[in-house]
Design an enzyme around this catalytic site. Structure first.
Site, PDB file in Angstrom:
ATOM      1  N   ASN A  59       0.877  -1.177   0.000  1.00 32.95           N
ATOM      2  CA  ASN A  59       0.000   0.000   0.000  1.00 32.95           C
ATOM      3  C   ASN A  59       0.908   1.219   0.000  1.00 32.95           C
ATOM      4  OD1 ASN A  59      -1.819   2.037   0.417  1.00 32.95           O
ATOM      5  ND2 ASN A  59      -2.277   1.507   2.562  1.00 32.95           N
ATOM      6  N   TRP A  60       1.021   1.828  -1.177  1.00 37.88           N
ATOM      7  CA  TRP A  60       1.963   2.952  -1.304  1.00 37.88           C
ATOM      8  C   TRP A  60       1.410   4.242  -0.709  1.00 37.88           C
ATOM      9  CZ3 TRP A  60       4.454   2.613  -6.898  1.00 37.88           C
ATOM     10  CH2 TRP A  60       5.355   1.550  -6.908  1.00 37.88           C
TER      11      TRP A  60
ATOM     12  N   HIS B 114      -9.497   1.227   4.697  1.00 33.46           N
ATOM     13  CA  HIS B 114      -8.227   1.401   5.420  1.00 33.46           C
ATOM     14  C   HIS B 114      -8.458   2.356   6.591  1.00 33.46           C
ATOM     15  CE1 HIS B 114      -4.102   2.583   6.297  1.00 33.46           C
ATOM     16  NE2 HIS B 114      -3.727   1.484   5.672  1.00 33.46           N
TER      17      HIS B 114
ATOM     18  N   GLU C  28      -6.807   4.726   7.721  1.00 29.17           N
ATOM     19  CA  GLU C  28      -6.561   6.150   7.422  1.00 29.17           C
ATOM     20  C   GLU C  28      -7.782   6.767   6.749  1.00 29.17           C
ATOM     21  OE1 GLU C  28      -2.842   5.683   5.330  1.00 29.17           O
ATOM     22  OE2 GLU C  28      -1.877   5.137   7.231  1.00 29.17           O
TER      23      GLU C  28
ATOM     24  N   SER D 164       3.184  -2.311  10.200  1.00 25.08           N
ATOM     25  CA  SER D 164       4.650  -2.330  10.370  1.00 25.08           C
ATOM     26  C   SER D 164       5.265  -3.693  10.061  1.00 25.08           C
ATOM     27  CB  SER D 164       5.026  -1.843  11.774  1.00 25.08           C
ATOM     28  OG  SER D 164       4.555  -0.528  11.983  1.00 25.08           O
TER      29      SER D 164
ATOM     30  N   GLY E  49       4.868   1.181   4.699  1.00 22.49           N
ATOM     31  CA  GLY E  49       6.231   1.718   4.603  1.00 22.49           C
ATOM     32  C   GLY E  49       7.214   0.815   3.887  1.00 22.49           C
TER      33      GLY E  49
HETATM   34  C1  PEP Z   1      -0.879   0.070   5.870  1.00 28.15           C
HETATM   35  O1  PEP Z   1      -0.911   1.234   5.559  1.00 28.15           O
HETATM   36  O2  PEP Z   1      -1.774  -0.687   5.486  1.00 28.15           O
HETATM   37  C2  PEP Z   1       0.231  -0.406   6.701  1.00 28.15           C
HETATM   38  C3  PEP Z   1       0.170  -1.607   7.199  1.00 28.15           C
HETATM   39  O3  PEP Z   1       1.272   0.475   6.887  1.00 28.15           O
HETATM   40  P1  PEP Z   1       2.677   0.154   7.601  1.00 28.15           P
HETATM   41  O4  PEP Z   1       3.168  -1.142   7.039  1.00 28.15           O
HETATM   42  O5  PEP Z   1       3.562   1.293   7.241  1.00 28.15           O
HETATM   43  O6  PEP Z   1       2.417   0.058   9.064  1.00 28.15           O
END
Ligand code: PEP
Length: 257
Positions: free
Chosen positions: A13-14, A99, A101, A217, A239
């Site tokens: 997921n960019w 998501h 966010e 993460s 990330g």
């Molecule tokens: C995400 O945005 O779905 C995600 C899991 O981000 P990150 O890996 O950066 O925690």
């Protein structure tokens, strides 16, 4: 993972990162390190404006392109929105829906998530449905109730034959972009619970075949252990998906025996 019954899917997921030119560069870097044979499916969810560039860049690579959002109406006066048919028409295969966010910053609710899931399925897309609790909710001990509610509402009205197209991503909000990862046990506990919830709704055979990802993460250093859990069938990676080397290391972790 349990490759006997279901697909392993590693999806990047960019978010709002990378231009069209950077997309092309990433694809070249990934191609240079990606073996021809692989066991897991690989998806990269790019910003909507870069979908055509991504389709072109990943064309010969067995990497599917995904979107990060979709609107549920087919067409009309919805300034700034993109429909499921438009995504499908471009060659998009997967779309992230709900998501955290988008739930936190753009007013998405379980109700709109459900409408988007139905619209995506209608257009022939594979929704990656995100569910997950906040730290407060975890500390209150209501994680499982909340997850059950999110899963049941997201899947309301989805017929069994279409459920096979859905992916569910367990993404604890406290682990997204924070560097804090759920332990393999915490992640597996909730992913198993999600499968049980799906089993109550659709029966054992379908529950056994649905792909459930962990996201939060995930990185090269923890992917192997997380993906080694029976009910974790892949990852949704923020990330670490921005760097071709790190993303490839996670794909390799999903190709473990
Ligand atoms: C995400 O945005 O779905 C995600 C899991 O981000 P990150 O890996 O950066 O925690």
């Amino acid at each position: 993972m349990n490759r006997r019954y279901r697909k392993t899917i590693i999806a990047g997921n960019w978010k709002m990162n990378k231009t069209a030119g950077e997309t092309k560069k990433f694809a070249e870097e990934l191609k240079a390190v990606m073996p021809k044979t692989k066991w897991c499916d690989v998806v990269v969810c790019v910003p909507a404006v870069n979908i055509p560039a991504a389709i072109k860049a990943f064309k010969d690579m067995r990497v599917s392109v995904g979107a990060q959002n979709v609107f549920y109406e087919k067409s009309g006066a919805y300034t700034g929105e993109v429909s499921a048919d438009m995504l499908k028409d471009l060659g998009v295969k997967y779309v992230i829906i709900g998501h955290s966010e988008r739930r936190q910053m753009f007013g998405e609710t379980d109700f709109t998530v459900n409408k988007k899931v139905l619209a995506a399925l209608d257009a022939g897309l594979h929704p990656i449905i995100c569910v997950g609790e906040s730290l407060e909710q975890r500390e209150l001990g209501i994680t499982m109730e909340l997850i059950a509610l999110q899963v049941k509402s997201a899947l309301a009205g989805v017929p069994a034959e279409k459920l096979r197209k859905c992916v569910i991503a367990y993404e604890p909000i406290w682990a997204i972009g924070t560097g804090k990862t759920a332990t393999a046990e915490q992640a597996a506990e909730v992913c198993t619970f999600i499968r049980t919830t799906v089993r109550h709704l659709y029966g054992a055979r379908i529950a056994r075949s649905i792909t459930i990802q962990y996201g939060g993460s995930m990185k090269p250093g923890n992917a192997f252990e997380l993906l080694g859990q029976n009910d974790i069938d892949g990852g949704l990676i923020g990330g670490a998906s921005l760097n071709a080397g790190d993303f490839m290391d996670i794909i390799n972790a999903a190709n473990q025996d």
